[in-house]
Enzyme design. Structure first.
Site, PDB file in Angstrom:
ATOM      1  N   HIS A 179       3.361   1.291  -0.680  1.00  0.00           N
ATOM      2  CA  HIS A 179       4.408   0.889   0.278  1.00  0.00           C
ATOM      3  C   HIS A 179       5.184   2.087   0.807  1.00  0.00           C
ATOM      4  O   HIS A 179       5.450   3.043   0.086  1.00  0.00           O
ATOM      5  CB  HIS A 179       5.362  -0.095  -0.381  1.00  0.00           C
ATOM      6  CG  HIS A 179       4.769  -1.445  -0.575  1.00  0.00           C
ATOM      7  ND1 HIS A 179       5.097  -2.279  -1.618  1.00  0.00           N
ATOM      8  CD2 HIS A 179       3.829  -2.117   0.153  1.00  0.00           C
ATOM      9  CE1 HIS A 179       4.396  -3.400  -1.521  1.00  0.00           C
ATOM     10  NE2 HIS A 179       3.616  -3.320  -0.458  1.00  0.00           N
ATOM     11  N   HIS A 198      -1.742  -5.178   6.495  1.00  0.00           N
ATOM     12  CA  HIS A 198      -0.983  -4.542   5.421  1.00  0.00           C
ATOM     13  C   HIS A 198      -1.825  -4.417   4.146  1.00  0.00           C
ATOM     14  O   HIS A 198      -1.921  -3.341   3.546  1.00  0.00           O
ATOM     15  CB  HIS A 198       0.279  -5.370   5.146  1.00  0.00           C
ATOM     16  CG  HIS A 198       1.094  -4.878   3.986  1.00  0.00           C
ATOM     17  ND1 HIS A 198       2.184  -4.055   4.128  1.00  0.00           N
ATOM     18  CD2 HIS A 198       0.966  -5.086   2.651  1.00  0.00           C
ATOM     19  CE1 HIS A 198       2.693  -3.783   2.936  1.00  0.00           C
ATOM     20  NE2 HIS A 198       1.967  -4.407   2.015  1.00  0.00           N
ATOM     21  N   GLU A 199      -2.444  -5.507   3.748  1.00  0.00           N
ATOM     22  CA  GLU A 199      -3.186  -5.498   2.479  1.00  0.00           C
ATOM     23  C   GLU A 199      -4.418  -4.594   2.552  1.00  0.00           C
ATOM     24  O   GLU A 199      -4.811  -3.995   1.549  1.00  0.00           O
ATOM     25  CB  GLU A 199      -3.582  -6.921   2.083  1.00  0.00           C
ATOM     26  CG  GLU A 199      -2.395  -7.857   1.848  1.00  0.00           C
ATOM     27  CD  GLU A 199      -1.421  -7.383   0.776  1.00  0.00           C
ATOM     28  OE1 GLU A 199      -1.836  -6.659  -0.146  1.00  0.00           O
ATOM     29  OE2 GLU A 199      -0.224  -7.729   0.880  1.00  0.00           O
ATOM     30  N   HIS A 238      -3.556  -1.282   1.389  1.00  0.00           N
ATOM     31  CA  HIS A 238      -3.614  -1.122  -0.074  1.00  0.00           C
ATOM     32  C   HIS A 238      -5.050  -0.924  -0.543  1.00  0.00           C
ATOM     33  O   HIS A 238      -5.330  -0.073  -1.377  1.00  0.00           O
ATOM     34  CB  HIS A 238      -3.039  -2.361  -0.760  1.00  0.00           C
ATOM     35  CG  HIS A 238      -1.551  -2.490  -0.661  1.00  0.00           C
ATOM     36  ND1 HIS A 238      -0.688  -1.428  -0.812  1.00  0.00           N
ATOM     37  CD2 HIS A 238      -0.756  -3.590  -0.448  1.00  0.00           C
ATOM     38  CE1 HIS A 238       0.564  -1.856  -0.684  1.00  0.00           C
ATOM     39  NE2 HIS A 238       0.545  -3.151  -0.449  1.00  0.00           N
TER      40      HIS A 238
END
Lengths: 192, 127
Positions: free
Chosen positions: A138, A128-129, A132
């Protein structure tokens, strides 16, 4: 999928190679460094398989593009970590490369071994990170990796169509990537 | 976290929800006590609901300047508006109410990056 304001991405020419390194100071002891590195390598590979970006581990923390560390509480960026659960991690948008995980979590790489009710899957959070770090914000798609929450003992590591379309809008497709490799459920869910 | 055994007891003022509190007694389930806000309705003053407003502010659902924002314990229009934006963003049923699904989502562990336009620090340029 969504982007950060201004749609930032790593600006160097494609194909891109990004280096990553782990802080030797901000570490956890509940997992071995080998286990941590394996989990991160898998997480980077999820993204590398769909876009023309390669990730290489480096021992030179100071010069690495992506700097990874496990921090407790206030660690100087204005967004303190809060102990077990709550906020699990955060990362910066391109091209900053800072990747911070909450050292207080019960990080796990194997739920068979880690029986805690509050165990958090390291590879899932890392995947997930990294989204980013590459420029994705998101999403509203609950099944997607870039959905903001992850329950304890939940594993979510496979990129969904929403994640892939978003990241390929920034970097283009990896020439070896094929949508056929995705499961039918991923395709049908997201086409809907 | 699950809400299957939800109680109707509202949040006690003698307790403190503080996501930035590092005291060990708060480290089991951060935000978990928001479950007591299930079915709380607009117009009521509810002890501790100011912490929920801070949560929504932190994650990009209340745009006002933090310093000028008065986080009262009143379930007001600001909170309802934030709640609706939250439900829309996360693909929940948009009710404007603190239903079980919404509260369950709120108390789930999550990434610290804002859900709306991420804060400036998350978007810092290399210097």
């Amino acid at each position: 999928y969504a982007f950060f304001t201004g749609k930032p991405r790593w600006s160097r020419s494609i194909p891109i190679t990004l280096t990553y390194a782990f802080s030797k100071e901000y570490v956890i002891n509940s997992l071995s460094m080998l286990e941590i590195k394996d989990a991160f390598q898998r997480a980077f590979n999820h993204w590398a398989s769909v876009i023309p970006v390669t990730f290489m581990e480096s021992n030179d923390y100071g010069f690495a593009d992506i700097k990874i560390g496990f921090y407790k509480g206030d660690h100087g960026d204005g967004e303190s970590f809060d102990g077990v659960l709550g906020v699990l991690a955060h990362a910066f948008s391109p091209e900053t490369g800072r990747f911070h995980l909450d050292a207080a979590e019960t990080w796990a790489v194997d739920f068979e071994r880690e029986k805690s009710d509050v165990a958090i899957d390291l590879e899932s959070v890392a995947t997930h990170e990294i989204g980013h770090l590459l420029g994705l914000a998101h999403t509203s798609v609950q099944e997607a990796v870039m959905f903001p929450s992850l329950k304890p003992r939940e594993k979510k590591v496979d990129l969904k169509m929403d994640d892939i379309k978003g990241i390929q809008a920034l970097y283009g497709s990896n020439p070896n990537f094929s949508y056929k490799a995705l499961s039918e459920s991923d395709t049908s869910t997201n086409n809907g | 976290p699950c809400l299957s055994t939800r109680t109707k007891t509202f949040f006690s003022p003698s307790k403190t929800i503080n996501p930035t509190n590092h005291d060990h007694k708060f480290q089991t389930y951060t935000w978990h006590e928001f479950k007591f806000f299930v079915d709380a309705s607009k117009g009521n003053k509810i002890n501790g609901i100011s912490e929920l407003k801070k949560y929504f502010h932190r994650f990009g659902y209340m745009k006002m300047d933090y310093n000028s924002l008065n986080f009262t314990d009143l379930f007001d229009d600001h909170l309802e508006h934030a709640l609706i934006k939250y439900q829309e963003k996360l693909g929940l049923l948009v009710t404007g109410k603190l239903d079980e699904n919404t509260v369950s989502q709120i108390i789930s562990p999550r990434c610290g990056v804002s859900d709306s336009t991420p804060k400036l620090f998350m978007h810092a340029k290399r210097n």
